[in-house]
Write a protein that holds these residues in place. Structure first.
Motif, mmCIF file in Angstrom:
data_model
loop_
_atom_site.group_PDB
_atom_site.id
_atom_site.type_symbol
_atom_site.label_atom_id
_atom_site.label_comp_id
_atom_site.label_asym_id
_atom_site.label_seq_id
_atom_site.Cartn_x
_atom_site.Cartn_y
_atom_site.Cartn_z
ATOM 1 N N ASN A 228 -32.208 108.795 41.808
ATOM 2 C CA ASN A 228 -32.266 108.217 43.156
ATOM 3 C C ASN A 228 -30.945 107.515 43.457
ATOM 4 O O ASN A 228 -30.772 106.325 43.191
ATOM 5 N N ASN B 238 -39.443 108.559 41.678
ATOM 6 C CA ASN B 238 -40.057 107.256 41.411
ATOM 7 C C ASN B 238 -41.577 107.345 41.439
ATOM 8 O O ASN B 238 -42.270 106.554 40.795
ATOM 9 N N THR B 239 -42.093 108.299 42.204
ATOM 10 C CA THR B 239 -43.550 108.386 42.373
ATOM 11 C C THR B 239 -44.237 108.566 41.022
ATOM 12 O O THR B 239 -45.252 107.946 40.735
ATOM 13 N N ALA C 283 -29.421 118.997 47.052
ATOM 14 C CA ALA C 283 -29.048 119.219 48.455
ATOM 15 C C ALA C 283 -27.722 118.500 48.693
ATOM 16 O O ALA C 283 -27.634 117.287 48.521
ATOM 17 N N ASP D 108 -28.585 109.916 48.048
ATOM 18 C CA ASP D 108 -27.959 111.117 48.614
ATOM 19 C C ASP D 108 -28.385 111.345 50.065
ATOM 20 O O ASP D 108 -27.571 111.737 50.911
ATOM 21 N N GLY E 150 -43.264 111.722 45.928
ATOM 22 C CA GLY E 150 -44.513 111.634 46.674
ATOM 23 C C GLY E 150 -44.374 112.057 48.123
ATOM 24 O O GLY E 150 -45.180 112.843 48.637
ATOM 25 N N ALA E 151 -43.342 111.545 48.803
ATOM 26 C CA ALA E 151 -43.189 111.844 50.231
ATOM 27 C C ALA E 151 -42.913 113.322 50.446
ATOM 28 O O ALA E 151 -43.501 113.961 51.340
ATOM 29 N N THR F 133 -46.405 102.311 39.414
ATOM 30 C CA THR F 133 -47.629 101.692 38.894
ATOM 31 C C THR F 133 -48.854 102.390 39.466
ATOM 32 O O THR F 133 -49.909 102.347 38.891
ATOM 33 N N MET F 134 -48.704 102.947 40.603
ATOM 34 C CA MET F 134 -49.633 103.870 41.276
ATOM 35 C C MET F 134 -50.558 103.304 42.328
ATOM 36 O O MET F 134 -51.417 104.004 42.853
ATOM 37 N N ALA F 135 -50.412 102.051 42.716
ATOM 38 C CA ALA F 135 -51.271 101.524 43.774
ATOM 39 C C ALA F 135 -50.770 102.007 45.137
ATOM 40 O O ALA F 135 -49.569 101.991 45.386
ATOM 41 N N GLY G 117 -48.033 98.449 47.180
ATOM 42 C CA GLY G 117 -48.731 99.690 47.544
ATOM 43 C C GLY G 117 -48.216 100.278 48.836
ATOM 44 O O GLY G 117 -48.626 101.362 49.251
ATOM 45 N N ASN H 8 -45.223 101.451 49.642
ATOM 46 C CA ASN H 8 -44.373 102.640 49.586
ATOM 47 C C ASN H 8 -45.181 103.914 49.319
ATOM 48 O O ASN H 8 -45.014 104.917 50.025
ATOM 49 N N LEU H 9 -46.052 103.866 48.321
ATOM 50 C CA LEU H 9 -46.872 105.062 48.076
ATOM 51 C C LEU H 9 -47.805 105.288 49.264
ATOM 52 O O LEU H 9 -48.071 106.433 49.646
ATOM 53 N N GLU I 218 -35.332 120.102 44.717
ATOM 54 C CA GLU I 218 -35.407 118.872 43.904
ATOM 55 C C GLU I 218 -34.238 118.811 42.923
ATOM 56 O O GLU I 218 -34.045 119.711 42.121
ATOM 57 N N LYS I 219 -33.534 117.705 42.996
ATOM 58 C CA LYS I 219 -32.344 117.507 42.161
ATOM 59 C C LYS I 219 -32.660 117.398 40.659
ATOM 60 O O LYS I 219 -31.920 117.881 39.820
ATOM 61 N N GLU J 210 -39.160 106.635 50.735
ATOM 62 C CA GLU J 210 -38.265 105.495 50.494
ATOM 63 C C GLU J 210 -36.901 105.632 51.164
ATOM 64 O O GLU J 210 -36.197 104.638 51.334
HETATM 65 C C1 LIG Z 1 -41.753 101.276 38.021
HETATM 66 C C2 LIG Z 1 -42.132 101.443 39.456
HETATM 67 C C3 LIG Z 1 -43.400 101.071 39.881
HETATM 68 C C4 LIG Z 1 -43.747 101.224 41.230
HETATM 69 N N1 LIG Z 1 -45.036 100.953 41.607
HETATM 70 C C5 LIG Z 1 -45.414 101.198 42.875
HETATM 71 C C6 LIG Z 1 -46.772 101.050 43.278
HETATM 72 O O1 LIG Z 1 -47.668 100.760 42.478
HETATM 73 N N2 LIG Z 1 -47.077 101.258 44.587
HETATM 74 C C7 LIG Z 1 -46.138 101.630 45.511
HETATM 75 O O2 LIG Z 1 -46.467 101.797 46.682
HETATM 76 N N3 LIG Z 1 -44.861 101.809 45.154
HETATM 77 C C8 LIG Z 1 -44.480 101.636 43.856
HETATM 78 N N4 LIG Z 1 -43.187 101.854 43.492
HETATM 79 C C9 LIG Z 1 -42.278 102.403 44.498
HETATM 80 C C10 LIG Z 1 -42.640 103.865 44.744
HETATM 81 O O3 LIG Z 1 -42.794 104.502 43.503
HETATM 82 C C11 LIG Z 1 -41.561 104.585 45.534
HETATM 83 O O4 LIG Z 1 -41.167 103.858 46.650
HETATM 84 C C12 LIG Z 1 -42.080 105.946 46.007
HETATM 85 O O5 LIG Z 1 -42.549 106.659 44.889
HETATM 86 C C13 LIG Z 1 -40.981 106.710 46.716
HETATM 87 O O6 LIG Z 1 -41.385 108.034 46.915
HETATM 88 P P1 LIG Z 1 -40.359 109.051 47.536
HETATM 89 O O7 LIG Z 1 -41.041 110.355 47.566
HETATM 90 O O8 LIG Z 1 -39.780 108.515 48.776
HETATM 91 O O9 LIG Z 1 -39.165 109.076 46.473
HETATM 92 P P2 LIG Z 1 -39.206 109.563 44.952
HETATM 93 O O10 LIG Z 1 -40.588 109.648 44.433
HETATM 94 O O11 LIG Z 1 -38.256 108.731 44.208
HETATM 95 O O12 LIG Z 1 -38.666 111.054 45.066
HETATM 96 C C14 LIG Z 1 -37.373 111.328 45.540
HETATM 97 C C15 LIG Z 1 -36.922 112.605 44.873
HETATM 98 O O13 LIG Z 1 -35.746 113.079 45.541
HETATM 99 C C16 LIG Z 1 -34.898 113.653 44.566
HETATM 100 N N5 LIG Z 1 -33.537 113.725 45.087
HETATM 101 C C17 LIG Z 1 -32.632 112.712 45.230
HETATM 102 N N6 LIG Z 1 -31.485 113.192 45.753
HETATM 103 C C18 LIG Z 1 -31.664 114.519 45.955
HETATM 104 C C19 LIG Z 1 -30.836 115.567 46.459
HETATM 105 N N7 LIG Z 1 -29.587 115.367 46.869
HETATM 106 N N8 LIG Z 1 -31.339 116.829 46.514
HETATM 107 C C20 LIG Z 1 -32.612 117.083 46.097
HETATM 108 N N9 LIG Z 1 -33.431 116.134 45.595
HETATM 109 C C21 LIG Z 1 -32.973 114.862 45.540
HETATM 110 C C22 LIG Z 1 -35.056 112.719 43.366
HETATM 111 O O14 LIG Z 1 -34.663 113.363 42.168
HETATM 112 C C23 LIG Z 1 -36.547 112.410 43.411
HETATM 113 O O15 LIG Z 1 -37.305 113.279 42.605
HETATM 114 C C24 LIG Z 1 -42.798 101.714 42.162
HETATM 115 C C25 LIG Z 1 -41.517 102.065 41.730
HETATM 116 C C26 LIG Z 1 -41.180 101.949 40.388
HETATM 117 C C27 LIG Z 1 -39.811 102.380 39.942
#
Ligand SMILES: Cc1cc2nc3c(=O)[nH]c(=O)nc-3n(C[C@H](O)[C@H](O)[C@H](O)COP(=O)(O)OP(=O)(O)OC[C@H]3O[C@@H](n4cnc5c(N)ncnc54)[C@H](O)[C@@H]3O)c2cc1C
Length: 491
Positions: free
Chosen positions: A236, A63-64, A175, A239, A36-37, A68-70, A467, A469-470, A56-57, A455
């Motif tokens: 995750n 996790n996005t 990366a 890294d 998501g980020a 759960t998606m809130a 909610g 983190n999203l 993207e690895k 994250e």
């Molecule tokens: C089951 C579940 C339910 C959840 N429900 C909620 C919710 O309802 N609301 C909420 O706010 N939060 C929720 N969360 C938490 C939320 O999903 C995460 O905190 C958020 O999605 C993090 O987004 P992000 O983009 O930081 O990381 P991610 O979405 O995890 O993306 C990180 C990406 O980086 C990639 N990556 C890792 N290392 C490397 C590398 N070396 N090189 C290249 N790519 C790499 C990974 O493969 C991954 O695709 C939930 C989490 C889980 C597991």
């Protein structure tokens, strides 16, 4: 194109000789991680006129896609500031709180700009007694396609927006290194299968690699108990923390997580979240003792009730704990949230019977039989605990733990049990950021042209608001995308 890598402190960049002579690719902004980020930062930087590459690895979505998606979108900024300050227990500066609230309060508007529709999620605040809780409103992106699971509706919207802009996403590419020349970040070393690609970043690198839920070393080092399993994306592995540390980044919030209790079975790498369909259940420790108000535990901070170390037995007596429930509760529905997290394709049976047959859930006609099957040595104690709980149900008063009268449901004859572990929805720690989203070094100085989002170094330092983190991915992902795109390009 030439680059000077000699400033690397270890002087041993893999393939350095080759890299001195050539970059394989070039963009203004290179985003690491396509969850998501990363997606929001990439879309925003692109819309601000930058050429963007995402690395993207895994497949994509992190996790996005499994969430759960809130997402959070407060309506009253001053109340939201007050509330987040209270949740942080002093671990956040006012400038970070301000910028978080400013950007997340526009999240609904942003989803609509991307072409999505939203609906409200209930309930809102995770910690309603703290001041300002009434403004912590959560939303989700309305599902478009039939059968969209978990966070897919949000992820599908972001993914569609990446595609509409033709933003290249290098999948299955890791990366491995962020390259700095003199005091500025200038690019990234990535690897796909055996092959290295060096990508130059004319303006900035955005670190959005998610948490460290599957890095055993980091969990052991920074979390207060072990083992702690996880529900989400196995890629995750923290890294981004290592990549930023190598450049001198400071770390923050490394011991903050959101971790409801769950079940871990050897057949699956990830855990299943606990979700009870009825109130006929208790939780006991390895001595067969109850230790909490089971139905009153706040979902995301549940882990805090099991991490104390027992200095007499020299064990974490509550890791694992045991969830014990009766026949009526078994028949009331799955004891997990179905279609959730990394195991979401597993079809959990509606009455838990298949999981009993698999031996994941043990059954017993008496507390002693159940204790033996679960491996609880203190069989007599468990019998006593059943008796005490029965009396609490009869009197309507749980003197020790204050469980509410209406949830004191007496067990019927047969009971079931399953080991219960703290399991991560997310880790919050990582490289520390300033209010512009720049990653800072141990002296608080920005590491030039290096930004962080999501994250990997989230703002959530102590108690977590559902909610949040999203909400952060959507809100601060935009801030970072804009600031990265606004950097002056390298020559
Ligand atoms: C089951 C579940 C339910 C959840 N429900 C909620 C919710 O309802 N609301 C909420 O706010 N939060 C929720 N969360 C938490 C939320 O999903 C995460 O905190 C958020 O999605 C993090 O987004 P992000 O983009 O930081 O990381 P991610 O979405 O995890 O993306 C990180 C990406 O980086 C990639 N990556 C890792 N290392 C490397 C590398 N070396 N090189 C290249 N790519 C790499 C990974 O493969 C991954 O695709 C939930 C989490 C889980 C597991």
């Amino acid at each position: 194109m030439n680059a000077d890598f000699t400033s690397d402190p270890r002087g041993e960049i893999p393939g350095a000789t080759m890299m001195r002579d050539a970059w394989d690719e070039e963009a203004d902004v290179v985003v690491l991680g396509c969850g998501g980020a990363g997606a929001v930062a990439a879309i925003t930087a692109y819309d601000a006129g930058a050429k963007v590459i995402v690395v993207e690895k895994g497949e994509f979505g992190g996790n996005t896609r499994l969430a759960t998606m809130a997402f959070l979108c407060p309506t009253n900024n001053s109340l939201a500031r007050e509330h987040i300050k209270a949740l942080s227990f002093g671990r956040l500066g006012d400038d970070i709180i301000d910028v978080y609230v400013e950007w997340t309060s526009k999240n609904v508007e942003y989803i609509e700009q991307l072409g999505g529709e939203v609906e409200t999620c209930f309930p809102g605040a995770s910690f309603s007694p703290l001041p300002g809780s009434e403004t912590m409103l959560r939303y989700r992106v309305s599902a478009r396609a039939e059968g969209e699971l978990g966070g897919e509706s949000l992820w599908n919207l972001l993914s569609k927006n990446l595609q509409q802009r033709n933003i290249p996403v290098h999948r299955h590419t890791t990366a491995n290194r962020i390259i700095r020349s003199a005091d500025e970040v200038v690019g990234v070393v990535t690897q796909k299968e055996e092959k290295r690609f060096n990508i130059r970043a004319r303006k900035a690198v955005v670190l959005a690699t998610g948490g460290f839920e599957y890095n055993e070393e980091l969990k052991r080092e920074f979390l207060p108990a072990y083992p702690i399993f996880a529900y989400g994306n196995a890629g995750n592995t923290g890294d981004g923390i290592r990549l930023a540390q190598e450049l001198g980044a400071d770390l923050w919030h490394m011991n903050a997580v959101a971790a409801p209790m769950g079940y871990k079975f050897p057949e699956f790498q990830s855990a299943f979240i606990m979700r009870m369909p009825a109130d006929g259940y208790i939780i006991v420790d390895q001595n067969g003792n109850r230790f909490c108000n089971e139905t009153g535990l706040e979902h995301y901070s549940m882990w805090m009730s099991v991490t104390s170390f027992n200095t007499e037995s020299l064990r974490f007596l509550r890791i694992p704990s045991y969830l014990i429930f009766d026949e009526q509760t078994r028949l009331a529905g799955p004891i997990t949230r179905v279609g959730h997290g990394a195991n979401r394709v597993y079809q959990w049976s509606p009455d838990n019977s298949q999981e009993v047959r698999r031996g994941w859930i043990k059954s017993g006609n008496s507390p002693v039989e159940l204790a033996n099957k679960l491996g609880i040595q203190a069989t007599e104690k468990l019998t006593q605990t059943f008796q005490d709980y029965k009396e609490a149900c009869k009197s309507g008063t749980d003197e020790k733990f204050g469980r509410s009268k209406e949830t004191l449901v007496e067990f019927d004859s047969k009971s079931y049990g399953v080991p219960l572990w703290p399991c991560l929805l997310n880790t919050q720690g990582g490289p520390k950021r300033n209010a512009r989203g720049e990653i800072v070094d141990v002296w608080g100085e920005p590491i030039k042209r290096l930004y962080g989002a999501g994250e990997v170094g989230s703002i959530w330092g102590f108690l977590y608001q559902s909610g949040g983190n999203l909400g952060e991915c959507l809100g601060l992902g935009r801030l970072v995308g804009l600031n990265a795109a606004a950097e002056l390009p390298l020559n």
